[in-house]
Design a protein around this motif. Structure first.
Motif, mmCIF file in Angstrom:
data_model
loop_
_atom_site.group_PDB
_atom_site.id
_atom_site.type_symbol
_atom_site.label_atom_id
_atom_site.label_comp_id
_atom_site.label_asym_id
_atom_site.label_seq_id
_atom_site.Cartn_x
_atom_site.Cartn_y
_atom_site.Cartn_z
ATOM 1 N N ALA A 22 11.413 3.226 -6.633
ATOM 2 C CA ALA A 22 11.619 2.759 -5.253
ATOM 3 C C ALA A 22 10.323 2.183 -4.686
ATOM 4 O O ALA A 22 9.673 2.772 -3.800
ATOM 5 C CB ALA A 22 12.131 3.899 -4.380
ATOM 6 N N ILE A 23 9.956 1.000 -5.199
ATOM 7 C CA ILE A 23 8.680 0.414 -4.797
ATOM 8 C C ILE A 23 8.676 0.052 -3.313
ATOM 9 O O ILE A 23 7.689 0.305 -2.606
ATOM 10 C CB ILE A 23 8.375 -0.828 -5.667
ATOM 11 N N GLU A 24 9.743 -0.521 -2.818
ATOM 12 C CA GLU A 24 9.777 -0.926 -1.414
ATOM 13 C C GLU A 24 9.585 0.277 -0.492
ATOM 14 O O GLU A 24 8.887 0.194 0.530
ATOM 15 C CB GLU A 24 11.092 -1.629 -1.100
ATOM 16 N N HIS A 25 10.164 1.406 -0.863
ATOM 17 C CA HIS A 25 10.026 2.615 -0.051
ATOM 18 C C HIS A 25 8.563 3.084 -0.041
ATOM 19 O O HIS A 25 8.028 3.478 1.002
ATOM 20 C CB HIS A 25 10.931 3.710 -0.608
ATOM 21 N N ILE A 26 7.914 3.011 -1.206
ATOM 22 C CA ILE A 26 6.508 3.413 -1.299
ATOM 23 C C ILE A 26 5.632 2.474 -0.490
ATOM 24 O O ILE A 26 4.705 2.902 0.212
ATOM 25 C CB ILE A 26 6.065 3.452 -2.775
#
Length: 300
Positions: free
Chosen positions: A5-9
């Motif tokens: 979940a790159i966008e969340h990070i």
């Protein structure tokens, strides 16, 4: 396989970053800092201009040295001026960055006037290394290979910049040398001529240390502070004289730790792994076995 979940990070990091900037009152268009990478290149150019035959272009011809030095200095000083403007703007974030161009130009000019003196001082350091190290075959070998000289090239450049009030740039330059050599010299320290750091790894020289002429340090020597007083609000007190003074011709052997605003008198020798927190009179020899400083008997 589940996707990361790159966008969340990214969003979490953005929230943390904005909070940190807000705490430092830099949330609105935080000013840029000087670039460590650019300053590293700048110091390489300056070193090449100071020692073109050894640290410059290996294919340089004798009749082209002055031209090479001029063009290399031009590159170095142009980049340095840009980095100076960044530091000035960073320290005054409410002011438009463009207004610092004249001041950056003036400071760059003032720095450039010190370059001949820096070269002369480095020549004395090279001579001290050659005279002090029986393993050295030539001054040229020392210049291109000794970590102590690399650290001193960075320090002597940084010390001038520190004196001009460019404390961030100065600290970045000495930290570049620190990461490459393991030698940590604060740019605010005052170091005389004919200074030799043998081996060097682990040497620490604090901000307010004063070192005289013809001083020699070995690896893991610390010239540090004895304590760190706090003000009424519990904050560390800064910018007071808290590091040692080493007078002319002092030698400190490997692992010696000298702390506080103490003075080590001329021609004294501090033995390996000795812990010193008191003044040492001139002509003393301090060792682990004999920790009481006693003057060396005069030669007959």
């Amino acid at each position: 396989m589940q996707e990361i979940a790159i966008e969340h990070i990214v969003q979490q990091l953005a929230t943390i970053r904005e909070s940190a900037l807000q705490q430092r009152q830099r949330l609105s268009q935080p000013p840029k800092l000087p670039s460590r990478k650019a300053l590293g290149q700048c110091v390489e150019w300056l070193a090449a201009a100071l020692f073109p035959n050894r640290l410059g272009d290996p294919d340089i011809q004798a009749n082209a040295i002055n031209f090479y030095v001029g063009t290399t200095l031009d590159k170095a000083l142009r980049e340095l001026q840009h980095q100076i403007r960044l530091e000035l703007a960073f320290k005054a974030p409410s002011e438009p960055a463009a207004q610092f161009r004249p001041q950056a130009h003036s400071l760059t000019g003032q720095f450039s006037e010190h370059l001949p003196r820096i070269r002369v001082q480095l020549d004395t350091d090279l001579e001290a290394a050659y005279q002090g190290d029986p393993a050295a075959d030539s001054v040229d070998e020392i210049l291109v290979s000794y970590p102590g000289i690399l650290a001193l090239i960075h320090y002597r450049i940084a010390h001038v910049l520190h004196g001009l009030g460019l404390t961030i740039i100065a600290r970045l330059i000495t930290e570049i040398a620190h990461s490459q050599t393991g030698i940590d010299i604060h740019p605010g320290a005052h170091i005389g001529d004919h200074f030799f750091i043998d081996h060097g790894t682990g040497v620490v020289i604090g901000e307010t240390a004063i070192i005289g002429n013809h001083v020699r340090l070995y690896q893991a020597v610390t010239l540090g502070a004895k304590n760190f007083p706090k003000d009424a609000n519990g904050h560390l007190v800064k910018k007071f004289e808290r590091h040692p003074i080493l007078e002319d011709y002092v030698v400190a052997y490997a692992g010696a730790t000298i702390l506080g605003r103490v003075t080590i008198g001329k021609h004294s020798v501090i033995g390996g792994n000795v812990w010193v927190t008191r003044n040492v009179p001139a002509n003393s020899h301090v060792t682990q076995a004999h920790s009481d400083a006693k003057p060396i008997p005069a030669a007959a």
